[in-house]
Design an enzyme around this catalytic site. Structure first.
Site, PDB file in Angstrom:
ATOM      1  N   CYS A   2       0.846  -1.178   0.000  1.00 38.29           N
ATOM      2  CA  CYS A   2       0.000   0.000   0.000  1.00 38.29           C
ATOM      3  C   CYS A   2       0.888   1.237   0.000  1.00 38.29           C
ATOM      4  O   CYS A   2       1.880   1.304   0.721  1.00 38.29           O
ATOM      5  CB  CYS A   2      -0.938   0.099   1.197  1.00 38.29           C
ATOM      6  SG  CYS A   2      -2.140  -1.220   1.267  1.00 38.29           S
ATOM      7  N   ARG A  27       3.653  -0.240  -4.960  1.00 40.59           N
ATOM      8  CA  ARG A  27       3.422  -0.807  -3.629  1.00 40.59           C
ATOM      9  C   ARG A  27       2.076  -1.539  -3.531  1.00 40.59           C
ATOM     10  O   ARG A  27       1.758  -2.124  -2.496  1.00 40.59           O
ATOM     11  CB  ARG A  27       3.452   0.305  -2.586  1.00 40.59           C
ATOM     12  CG  ARG A  27       4.773   1.022  -2.533  1.00 40.59           C
ATOM     13  CD  ARG A  27       4.732   2.150  -1.545  1.00 40.59           C
ATOM     14  NE  ARG A  27       4.707   1.669  -0.189  1.00 40.59           N
ATOM     15  CZ  ARG A  27       5.791   1.453   0.559  1.00 40.59           C
ATOM     16  NH1 ARG A  27       6.972   1.716   0.072  1.00 40.59           N
ATOM     17  NH2 ARG A  27       5.692   0.994   1.780  1.00 40.59           N
ATOM     18  N   TRP A  76      -2.806  -2.571  -1.743  1.00 43.84           N
ATOM     19  CA  TRP A  76      -2.537  -4.000  -1.889  1.00 43.84           C
ATOM     20  C   TRP A  76      -3.410  -4.667  -0.832  1.00 43.84           C
ATOM     21  O   TRP A  76      -3.189  -4.493   0.364  1.00 43.84           O
ATOM     22  CB  TRP A  76      -1.056  -4.303  -1.649  1.00 43.84           C
ATOM     23  CG  TRP A  76      -0.681  -5.718  -1.950  1.00 43.84           C
ATOM     24  CD1 TRP A  76      -0.318  -6.236  -3.159  1.00 43.84           C
ATOM     25  CD2 TRP A  76      -0.640  -6.819  -1.015  1.00 43.84           C
ATOM     26  NE1 TRP A  76      -0.046  -7.580  -3.034  1.00 43.84           N
ATOM     27  CE2 TRP A  76      -0.241  -7.968  -1.740  1.00 43.84           C
ATOM     28  CE3 TRP A  76      -0.901  -6.946   0.344  1.00 43.84           C
ATOM     29  CZ2 TRP A  76      -0.082  -9.206  -1.145  1.00 43.84           C
ATOM     30  CZ3 TRP A  76      -0.754  -8.204   0.937  1.00 43.84           C
ATOM     31  CH2 TRP A  76      -0.343  -9.321   0.199  1.00 43.84           C
ATOM     32  N   ASN A 102      -1.515   1.922   5.835  1.00 44.87           N
ATOM     33  CA  ASN A 102      -0.650   0.874   5.288  1.00 44.87           C
ATOM     34  C   ASN A 102      -0.291  -0.050   6.432  1.00 44.87           C
ATOM     35  O   ASN A 102       0.278   0.397   7.425  1.00 44.87           O
ATOM     36  CB  ASN A 102       0.617   1.513   4.693  1.00 44.87           C
ATOM     37  CG  ASN A 102       1.683   0.480   4.348  1.00 44.87           C
ATOM     38  OD1 ASN A 102       1.369  -0.687   4.156  1.00 44.87           O
ATOM     39  ND2 ASN A 102       2.921   0.919   4.274  1.00 44.87           N
ATOM     40  N   GLY A 103      -0.637  -1.346   6.296  1.00 51.06           N
ATOM     41  CA  GLY A 103      -0.314  -2.297   7.358  1.00 51.06           C
ATOM     42  C   GLY A 103      -1.531  -3.061   7.802  1.00 51.06           C
ATOM     43  O   GLY A 103      -2.534  -3.118   7.081  1.00 51.06           O
ATOM     44  N   GLU A 487      16.885 -17.764  -8.587  1.00 47.12           N
ATOM     45  CA  GLU A 487      16.504 -16.396  -8.949  1.00 47.12           C
ATOM     46  C   GLU A 487      15.865 -16.355 -10.344  1.00 47.12           C
ATOM     47  O   GLU A 487      14.873 -15.666 -10.564  1.00 47.12           O
ATOM     48  CB  GLU A 487      17.743 -15.485  -8.861  1.00 47.12           C
ATOM     49  CG  GLU A 487      17.554 -14.052  -9.314  1.00 47.12           C
ATOM     50  CD  GLU A 487      16.487 -13.279  -8.544  1.00 47.12           C
ATOM     51  OE1 GLU A 487      15.963 -13.780  -7.550  1.00 47.12           O
ATOM     52  OE2 GLU A 487      16.154 -12.163  -8.985  1.00 47.12           O
ATOM     53  N   LYS A 491      12.096 -15.043 -11.087  1.00 46.02           N
ATOM     54  CA  LYS A 491      11.797 -13.947 -12.031  1.00 46.02           C
ATOM     55  C   LYS A 491      10.705 -14.385 -12.994  1.00 46.02           C
ATOM     56  O   LYS A 491       9.769 -13.654 -13.266  1.00 46.02           O
ATOM     57  CB  LYS A 491      13.037 -13.549 -12.854  1.00 46.02           C
ATOM     58  CG  LYS A 491      14.093 -12.716 -12.183  1.00 46.02           C
ATOM     59  CD  LYS A 491      13.690 -11.316 -11.853  1.00 46.02           C
ATOM     60  CE  LYS A 491      13.090 -11.240 -10.493  1.00 46.02           C
ATOM     61  NZ  LYS A 491      13.918 -10.883  -9.382  1.00 46.02           N
ATOM     62  N   GLU A 494       7.179 -14.782 -11.249  1.00 51.42           N
ATOM     63  CA  GLU A 494       6.480 -13.595 -10.758  1.00 51.42           C
ATOM     64  C   GLU A 494       5.974 -12.691 -11.875  1.00 51.42           C
ATOM     65  O   GLU A 494       4.972 -12.025 -11.698  1.00 51.42           O
ATOM     66  CB  GLU A 494       7.324 -12.816  -9.754  1.00 51.42           C
ATOM     67  CG  GLU A 494       8.558 -12.180 -10.307  1.00 51.42           C
ATOM     68  CD  GLU A 494       9.367 -11.439  -9.237  1.00 51.42           C
ATOM     69  OE1 GLU A 494       8.771 -10.870  -8.313  1.00 51.42           O
ATOM     70  OE2 GLU A 494      10.600 -11.425  -9.349  1.00 51.42           O
ATOM     71  N   HIS A 510      17.371 -37.156  -7.762  1.00 50.88           N
ATOM     72  CA  HIS A 510      16.629 -37.520  -6.542  1.00 50.88           C
ATOM     73  C   HIS A 510      15.145 -37.176  -6.661  1.00 50.88           C
ATOM     74  O   HIS A 510      14.464 -37.034  -5.655  1.00 50.88           O
ATOM     75  CB  HIS A 510      17.268 -36.825  -5.335  1.00 50.88           C
ATOM     76  CG  HIS A 510      18.696 -37.206  -5.156  1.00 50.88           C
ATOM     77  ND1 HIS A 510      19.083 -38.409  -4.620  1.00 50.88           N
ATOM     78  CD2 HIS A 510      19.833 -36.564  -5.526  1.00 50.88           C
ATOM     79  CE1 HIS A 510      20.407 -38.484  -4.631  1.00 50.88           C
ATOM     80  NE2 HIS A 510      20.885 -37.376  -5.186  1.00 50.88           N
ATOM     81  N   LYS A 609       5.835  -4.225  -4.263  1.00 49.04           N
ATOM     82  CA  LYS A 609       7.295  -4.106  -4.178  1.00 49.04           C
ATOM     83  C   LYS A 609       7.793  -4.199  -2.740  1.00 49.04           C
ATOM     84  O   LYS A 609       8.832  -4.779  -2.472  1.00 49.04           O
ATOM     85  CB  LYS A 609       7.685  -2.751  -4.780  1.00 49.04           C
ATOM     86  CG  LYS A 609       9.174  -2.498  -4.803  1.00 49.04           C
ATOM     87  CD  LYS A 609       9.789  -2.965  -6.089  1.00 49.04           C
ATOM     88  CE  LYS A 609      11.286  -2.884  -6.081  1.00 49.04           C
ATOM     89  NZ  LYS A 609      11.877  -3.999  -6.799  1.00 49.04           N
TER      90      LYS A 609
HETATM   91  C1  F6R Z   1      11.353 -10.424  -6.469  1.00 49.22           C
HETATM   92  C2  F6R Z   1      11.403  -9.460  -5.398  1.00 49.22           C
HETATM   93  C3  F6R Z   1      11.067  -9.917  -4.019  1.00 49.22           C
HETATM   94  C4  F6R Z   1      11.910  -9.166  -2.979  1.00 49.22           C
HETATM   95  C5  F6R Z   1      11.459  -9.527  -1.559  1.00 49.22           C
HETATM   96  C6  F6R Z   1      12.286  -8.851  -0.507  1.00 49.22           C
HETATM   97  O1  F6R Z   1      11.725  -9.870  -7.676  1.00 49.22           O
HETATM   98  O2  F6R Z   1      11.672  -8.315  -5.607  1.00 49.22           O
HETATM   99  O3  F6R Z   1      11.224 -11.286  -3.876  1.00 49.22           O
HETATM  100  O4  F6R Z   1      13.246  -9.481  -3.161  1.00 49.22           O
HETATM  101  O5  F6R Z   1      10.120  -9.164  -1.397  1.00 49.22           O
HETATM  102  O6  F6R Z   1      12.181  -7.461  -0.602  1.00 49.22           O
HETATM  103  P1  F6R Z   1      13.254  -6.521   0.047  1.00 49.22           P
HETATM  104  O7  F6R Z   1      14.550  -6.760  -0.648  1.00 49.22           O
HETATM  105  O8  F6R Z   1      12.736  -5.143  -0.146  1.00 49.22           O
HETATM  106  O9  F6R Z   1      13.352  -6.923   1.495  1.00 49.22           O
END
Ligand code: F6R
Length: 614
Positions: A2, A27, A76, A102-103, A487, A491, A494, A510, A609
């Site tokens: 949010c 956000r 969000w 927010n929260g 990773e 990517k 998501e 395995h 984010k």
């Molecule tokens: C994926 C991504 C998330 C963040 C995770 C941690 O692309 O961005 O997996 O890495 O939410 O966020 P931070 O780094 O802000 O603690």
């Protein structure tokens, strides 16, 4: 999660709020809304819509509003589905107080039923509406909004930030922070408050980061802050933000993610120039003597983080075991914090986070501190909560990252953690000066190598075109490229919504090998390394079962190229530095597959984010 913004001042508030929300939309984007006091009509004006900010903007076209105070929100969803009724701002039962949040308010259900017994009617399923009504119930008695908020927040459990105003006093915003971030922007004849600084960049560089339990009274001319912790009015230092406005814009790229991928060579260059001094020594400006003394006594390290930052932690952990020769445990924050970790003063806990606000990582930091460990935050956002609460901080200097899928921030985390490991190795004398010099010489070439990979990346587009309709992908790697496999898979998941799974290549036999058939693409990360031959054997096993091999390898590796359906070459570099290059084609592959599927790359569904709820 949010985004919230507030404005009070001489400008018309609506465009200011909308511009701020545009920058906060990463956000959350389930709904958006604003509330302000219309000068002409005199009443509270509340406009909110389900969906992205664009829907609200269109709706606003129907109105002419002249207002000088207002709040805005991009959501969000936590409590209650994405809908117009659940969208913020929320207004109390008397229609006087408007609030954005927010929260999470954890005890909202009990408070809601107590208020319902007093005949308060609720229009939404949100915890936010409970918060604003509790404040409203106190406001009705005292007619002092500040006092009402002060009383109400004590009763609310959970972690949250509020910004609110009452139409009775259209010159004053109130902001409250508990764990979730709030930053005040200082202007002339105007002031701002937002969830993060990117929303303030077009207007001011002078900011005040609120601390937990701060209750701020914001007018166009003045900021007063009361701490509920010390029960006194306090002064918080203003700081200057050095981020560039242009960095937070797309600059001709179709998506932030693509732009941020292309910024990676520059990010690396700036980290190396800040961290490696002319005399060849590694240097961290923010680590003071006291912390360095503590660092020398460390016997164990833990790398704690979430998502992409966790993958950076896995690479960092390999480097810490290999170079300073310290045992290093890597864990996701949510597991660490509830795992009753065994820690004492000889432990170093490294918290890795782009935003510096991730709720689980913040809780892990507090747990580690409570147990007496030394805590070091590796953070991108300057002044964020985790950066401020840890014993020491190292900034990763990636600049603002707007795309929800992390790219350049990951690159910056990798580079910073590797430099930290080398630095600690030098201190512990587990690496010779000459060996370190050679390694740093190679490191300094990485921005150039990174730029070369990006220059050639378009060749990988064909691979995305061949496979973009597939729904299942496997990613394999070994050693410091096992995290790259994780990773790459994250990517793709998501932003394209295809299923992808990363495995340590040695684990194939395995179980996962059962998945291999002629329709299964397997992305094999196989640069030159100690385990290169083992990777080749794994790839042979996939071919023997008709799997589709997409390989990332070192240039000149004809053997690997021949056995691959698609091959992308990276320059030859020391194994420990290779994750800085191998991840780039995987970011690109995910990006292209998402675009070809028509996905919203910068705002993938269900994600935000900054994850400020547990
Ligand atoms: C994926 C991504 C998330 C963040 C995770 C941690 O692309 O961005 O997996 O890495 O939410 O966020 P931070 O780094 O802000 O603690």
């Amino acid at each position: 999660m949010c985004g919230i913004i507030g404005y009070v001042g001489y400008q018309n508030t609506v465009p200011v709020l909308i511009k701020g929300l545009e920058r906060l939309e990463y956000r959350g984007y389930d709904s958006a809304g604003i509330a302000c006091v219309d000068q002409k009509k005199g009443g509270l004006c509340l406009i909110k819509e389900k969906g992205k900010l664009g829907v609200l903007k269109e709706k606003l076209g129907d109105f002419t509003i002249e207002a000088h105070i207002g709040i805005g929100h991009t959501r969000w969803a936590t409590h209650g589905e994405p809908s117009r009724a659940n969208a913020h701002p929320h207004v109390d039962a008397t229609g006087k107080i408007a609030l954005v949040h927010n929260g999470i308010i954890e005890n909202y259900a009990a408070i809601k039923s107590a208020l319902q017994k007093k005949k308060v009617r609720f229009l939404s399923q949100t915890d936010t509406e409970v918060g604003v009504n509790l404040i409203g119930s106190y406001y009705r008695k005292s007619h002092k909004l500040f006092d009402a908020v002060k009383r109400a927040v004590v009763e609310l459990h959970g972690f949250f930030a509020f910004v609110l105003f009452s139409k009775d006093d259209p010159d004053t915003l109130i902001a409250y922070k508990r764990s979730n971030p709030l930053v005040i922007g200082l202007g002339r004849g105007e002031n701002f408050v937002a969830s993060d600084v990117t929303a303030l960049l077009p207007y001011t560089r002078q900011v005040i980061y609120l601390e937990d339990e701060d209750l701020a009274v914001i007018t166009a001319k003045e900021i007063s802050i009361y701490s509920l912790k010390t029960r006194s009015w306090i002064k918080r230092q203003a700081t200057t933000v050095h981020w560039d406005v242009a960095q937070a814009q797309k600059q001709g790229f179709p998506h932030f993610m693509l732009k941020e991928m292309y910024e990676q060579p520059e990010v690396l260059k700036s980290i190396l120039s800040k961290r490696i001094q002319k005399n060849g020594e590694i240097f961290f400006d923010t680590l003071d003597r006291k912390f360095l003394k503590r660092l020398r006594k460390i016997k164990r390290v833990s790398m704690i983080s979430c998502g992409t930052a966790y993958h950076a932690g896995l690479v960092g952990s390999i480097a810490v075991e290999q170079y300073p020769r310290l045992p290093c445990n890597t864990q996701v924050s949510s597991e660490f914090r509830y795992g009753n970790p065994i820690l004492d003063s000889k432990d170093l806990v490294v918290l890795i986070t782009q935003s510096g606000e991730t709720a689980d990582t913040l809780a892990a930091l507090r747990e580690a501190k409570a147990k007496g460990a030394a805590t070091l935050a590796v953070v991108n956002v300057v002044g964020s909560t985790i950066a401020r609460e840890a014993d020491a901080v190292i900034y990763t200097y990636a600049g603002p990252e707007i795309g929800v899928a992390s790219t350049k921030a990951y690159m910056a985390q990798l580079a910073t953690l590797l430099l930290l490991a080398f630095y600690m190795a030098r201190g512990r004398k587990t690496i010779q000066a000459v060996e370190l010099r050679a390694l740093l010489r190679e490191f300094k070439k990485m921005p150039e190598h990174c730029a070369k990979v990006l220059k050639e990346i378009k060749r990988f587009e064909r691979c995305a075109q061949k496979h973009y309709t597939r729904r299942n992908f496997l990613y394999l790697g070994r050693g410091c490229n096992y995290p790259t496999a994780l990773e790459g898979a994250l990517k793709l998941k998501e932003i394209s919504y295809a299923h992808a799974h990363g495995y340590a290549a040695g684990e194939m036999k395995h179980g996962p090998i059962a998945l291999i058939d002629h329709e299964q693409p397997v992305i094999c990360i196989a640069p030159d390394s100690l385990t290169y031959d083992k990777m080749i054997s794994n790839i042979q096993e996939i071919r023997a079962r008709d799997g589709i091999v997409i390989a990332i390898g070192t240039e000149g590796r004809k053997d690997l190229e021949k056995m691959s359906d698609d091959f992308f070459a990276i320059p030859k570099v020391p194994e420990i530095l290779s994750p800085l290059l191998t991840v780039i084609p995987l970011q690109f592959l995910a990006y292209k597959i998402a675009v070809l599927n028509g996905r919203d790359v910068d705002q993938p569904r269900n994600l935000a984010k900054s994850v400020t709820v547990e």
